[in-house]
Write a protein that holds these residues in place. Structure first.
Motif, mmCIF file in Angstrom:
data_model
loop_
_atom_site.group_PDB
_atom_site.id
_atom_site.type_symbol
_atom_site.label_atom_id
_atom_site.label_comp_id
_atom_site.label_asym_id
_atom_site.label_seq_id
_atom_site.Cartn_x
_atom_site.Cartn_y
_atom_site.Cartn_z
ATOM 1 N N ALA A 4 3.363 -1.309 3.965
ATOM 2 C CA ALA A 4 3.702 -2.576 4.607
ATOM 3 C C ALA A 4 2.439 -3.387 4.901
ATOM 4 C CB ALA A 4 4.465 -2.318 5.901
ATOM 5 N N ALA A 5 1.425 -2.718 5.444
ATOM 6 C CA ALA A 5 0.174 -3.410 5.766
ATOM 7 C C ALA A 5 -0.484 -3.935 4.485
ATOM 8 C CB ALA A 5 -0.771 -2.473 6.516
ATOM 9 N N ASP A 6 -0.415 -3.156 3.401
ATOM 10 C CA ASP A 6 -1.005 -3.605 2.142
ATOM 11 C C ASP A 6 -0.333 -4.883 1.641
ATOM 12 O OD1 ASP A 6 -2.680 -1.457 2.210
ATOM 13 O OD2 ASP A 6 -1.571 -0.259 0.729
ATOM 14 N N VAL A 7 0.993 -4.916 1.728
ATOM 15 C CA VAL A 7 1.724 -6.110 1.268
ATOM 16 C C VAL A 7 1.348 -7.315 2.126
ATOM 17 C CG1 VAL A 7 4.002 -7.184 1.093
ATOM 18 C CG2 VAL A 7 3.668 -4.845 0.271
ATOM 19 N N ILE A 8 1.373 -7.139 3.441
ATOM 20 C CA ILE A 8 1.079 -8.271 4.335
ATOM 21 C C ILE A 8 -0.353 -8.759 4.140
ATOM 22 C CG2 ILE A 8 0.810 -8.936 6.765
ATOM 23 C CD1 ILE A 8 3.295 -7.394 7.381
ATOM 24 N N ALA A 9 -1.265 -7.814 3.896
ATOM 25 C CA ALA A 9 -2.672 -8.208 3.718
ATOM 26 C C ALA A 9 -2.846 -9.146 2.528
ATOM 27 C CB ALA A 9 -3.543 -6.963 3.543
ATOM 28 N N GLU A 10 -1.941 -9.053 1.547
ATOM 29 C CA GLU A 10 -2.049 -9.909 0.360
ATOM 30 C C GLU A 10 -1.478 -11.313 0.568
ATOM 31 O OE1 GLU A 10 -0.225 -8.034 -3.010
ATOM 32 O OE2 GLU A 10 -1.506 -6.271 -2.901
ATOM 33 N N LEU A 11 -0.737 -11.498 1.673
ATOM 34 C CA LEU A 11 -0.109 -12.809 1.902
ATOM 35 C C LEU A 11 -1.136 -13.837 2.370
ATOM 36 C CD1 LEU A 11 3.107 -11.707 3.875
ATOM 37 C CD2 LEU A 11 2.987 -12.447 1.481
ATOM 38 N N PRO A 12 -0.852 -15.123 2.130
ATOM 39 C CA PRO A 12 -1.732 -16.168 2.678
ATOM 40 C C PRO A 12 -1.705 -16.116 4.208
ATOM 41 C CG PRO A 12 -0.111 -17.105 1.132
ATOM 42 C CD PRO A 12 0.270 -15.675 1.351
#
Lengths: 449, 449
Positions: free
Chosen positions: A97-105
């Motif tokens: 989850a943290a990996d996905v969010i880290a990729e967001l603007p």
């Protein structure tokens, strides 16, 4: 077992999407592993991929999103609302989850985090976002099973059951004190053998491997590989147990590190794949080629200083590519061995010892090759001076190239710079120039022009 | 946590061995993980290593032997009697045991196998020795937990307990039919929920990933990584469950494959480490350097054909290292991307498509670099013909080098040869020669000598 991704299969899926055959699509994908669905999505257009993501349930699609190529994920997430992304996030373990969010603007991050329903989950994700992705903190998940040393076995079993629901694979049960500090681990067998009123403090194993939250990912990988661990607990500065890293994440770290080093050695600057766009591949390849161009121009300039000699000593100029190539080859060999040794934490002892070893090695190789070259040039040219100049140069150039190839990665590593950048075109280009300079200087001394 | 292997520590151990302080040594090593003991042994002389092996109990030393460098293991085993080796083998899991025995000289193999006390263990090891070490059969262990679909839950639990004693980590419970064919797997949770009289056939999960015993190790690694598996069952041609591969072995496969490809790309032929002897390193490095020498001589001969032109067109000769280096760099980049893609099973579609993509890519890079080079040469030499000859050559050479670098690994792979040998010095040397040939031919056409 594994789905074979053929052109026919992709065409079929496309056709079904075009005709909005939602039931057929759902039925088909219901039987397919998420890693295979991800491969299908990688082959589809972004709109088609979004169509599939919206169609399947969020439990499946959240896993699929973790497996697709980064650019597909980026584009799919752009099409989804913050609410939809939050639903996917709810299904993921905290590390993913943290990996996905880290990729967001930046602006979307906040929006998505606020829409996550499970507030505890959201809090843990926010905590993980604080850590650098190349550290133990960036790799770990918050999902783990831990028990308090002051509990008795009965309480412990009850609590464990509750926690285990959240955790896909249990691996180990960690024991902490009242402050949450890691004290040891619990063997399931010992737990079952103990009487229900025993205190955990009396049955746990105080010996446990762990890593610090700021440990580098590469070092965590080395530790887990060395000790054959399938999971390792992570502690913070106070010794508090803050997360757990599992072997599947480490497999990815090992793979990525190796690929990065390989690409740097081949003169490719970014993490690219054969299937990336021409533009991505150009951006990854052009910089090192440009360096090579500069090096070649440098070599030409050096040879320019000796242009008076060219008419009489044409043969010398014909051997410049040989000298340059050998310098490059030796340099790449030496640097590759050091870079690999550093990555595996195998390089011990002083820099001087390393350099002495490399000199001995280069002298053996250099002598063998120089003798062969001397015989060839003397046989074809019948000129002792020319043959000596070329073969002595080869010998010296091989030693210097070996030293440069050994020294530069060791030096970069000491300065905290990734030594892998000192392989490939970097070492080849600098050794080309060194090599040609040494060659003409030695030739000038021996032949005297 | 991990033991730090310092020079002081090694000196201390040496001193203790010299003075035969066995109790002190035993006490010290009792607290040390076998992977760390192995590192200490790697630093000692062979006699000292044998002393430690004889001192510690065989449960510890068998693990230590698996972790030491191959040459240390070879030398230690030479010093041990067949009986002593058989005792170590008895402590090892079948996969590790088979690996150790496979390294022994032919005549000792038989002797050691006959001395293994546990005859069942010996039989399983002999079976494993039949398989190629780079296949699933070569990786798998015989230790696993399997139950018959016709058993009831009660029998199953009893049998499982017995089997689990042999197995370090259970991971999964596999279900077979009466012929031993793999049918599926059993979830511990389902087993606990079922009534003791239920038949296993009614509670097991028929969906299970597996690999064929002849599957290549690299492909097994790709499958386990893709599906995030921690263990995978192995079946033979009849579908019979014959073994199990665990993730820790796969981590080593991934690491070794990546290191092998990296070393080939760097022009190192064998699996060497920075700490190997000068002789081992020489043997690994000299062959490719010799190839480079041949290539250089070839380049010199090609230039020899044009030696009439050298006096008037000295500047052309000065740019040969540039052309050769760029050809090498582009070739290595292209081949590395293809080799990595092939290793990851990422390269799909036709060879023609790949080559077309590479041409487009090379044209972009080539054009950019050729324009820069044209500007530089024209600015310094003020000669349109020379500037054109050099820059047009660079453009053409980059395209040809890209095609060669893409085609050769794809071709080797189709022929079943490891494409990784087509990186590094091989591609550099062939492209050097191609490059120089193209260069002088184009220069001859444009300038006319």
């Amino acid at each position: 077992m594994a789905l074979e991704i053929t052109k026919d299969l992709i065409d079929n899926v496309r056709e079904l999407i075009k005709n909005q055959k939602d039931t057929a699509l759902s039925n088909f994908f219901a039987e397919v592993h998420h890693a295979d669905i991800a491969e299908v999505l990688d082959e589809l257009s972004f709109d088609e991929a979004v169509y599939i993501i919206r169609l399947l349930d969020s439990e499946t699609t959240s896993e699929v999103l973790m497996d697709v190529d980064e650019d597909v994920r980026e584009n799919v997430l752009e099409q989804l609302s913050a609410k939809e992304i939050a639903e996917e996030i709810d299904e993921l373990d905290t590390d993913d989850a943290a990996d996905v969010i880290a990729e967001l603007p930046e602006e979307r991050k906040q929006e998505v985090i606020q829409k996550i329903e499970d507030k505890e989950h959201a809090k843990e994700i926010v905590e993980l976002l604080r850590y650098d992705e190349d550290t133990a903190g960036g790799l770990m998940a918050k999902e783990l099973v831990k028990v308090n040393e002051n509990w008795n076995v009965l309480t412990c079993v009850k609590e464990m059951r509750k926690q285990a629901e959240e955790v896909t694979r249990v691996h180990s049960i960690y024991v902490t004190d009242n402050d949450g500090k890691l004290k040891g681990r619990l063997s399931l067998k010992d737990l079952l053998m103990a009487s229900t009123r025993s205190k955990i403090a009396d049955v746990y194993i105080p010996k446990v491997d762990f890593v610090d939250v700021h440990e580098k990912a590469e070092d965590v990988a080395n530790i887990m590989r060395k000790y054959d661990l399938e999971a390792i607990p992570v502690i913070d500065e106070l010794g508090v147990l803050v997360g757990r890293i599992t072997i599947d994440d480490i497999v990815d770290v090992i793979k990525e590190e190796a690929e990065k080093d390989y690409q740097l050695a081949a003169g490719i600057t970014q993490d690219v794949e054969a299937d990336d766009t021409i533009w991505q591949l150009t951006r990854a390849r052009l910089p090192w080629l440009f360096l090579g161009l500069i090096g070649g121009v440098g070599a030409a300039r050096i040879m320019g200083f000796f242009d008076d000699a060219i008419a009489e000593n044409a043969i010398l100029f014909m051997f410049t590519p040989l000298i340059a190539a050998m310098a490059g080859n030796v340099g790449v060999q030496s640097s590759a061995i050091i870079v690999q040794g550093l990555a595996n934490d195998d390089v011990k002892g002083s820099i001087t010892d390393r350099l002495l070893k490399e000199v001995s090695l280069a002298m053996i190789n250099g002598l063998a090759l120089a003798i062969l070259l001397f015989i060839y040039v003397f046989a074809t040219e019948q000129d002792m001076n020319i043959a000596s100049a070329i073969s002595v140069s080869l010998f010296v150039v091989i030693i210097v190239a070996g030293l440069v190839g050994t020294f530069i990665p060791l030096f970069l590593n000491k300065r905290g710079i990734d030594p892998a950048i000192a392989t490939g075109p970097f070492i080849t280009t600098s050794n080309d120039i060194f090599g040609i300079l040494i060659y003409f200087w030695i030739a000038k001394v021996i032949i005297g022009f």
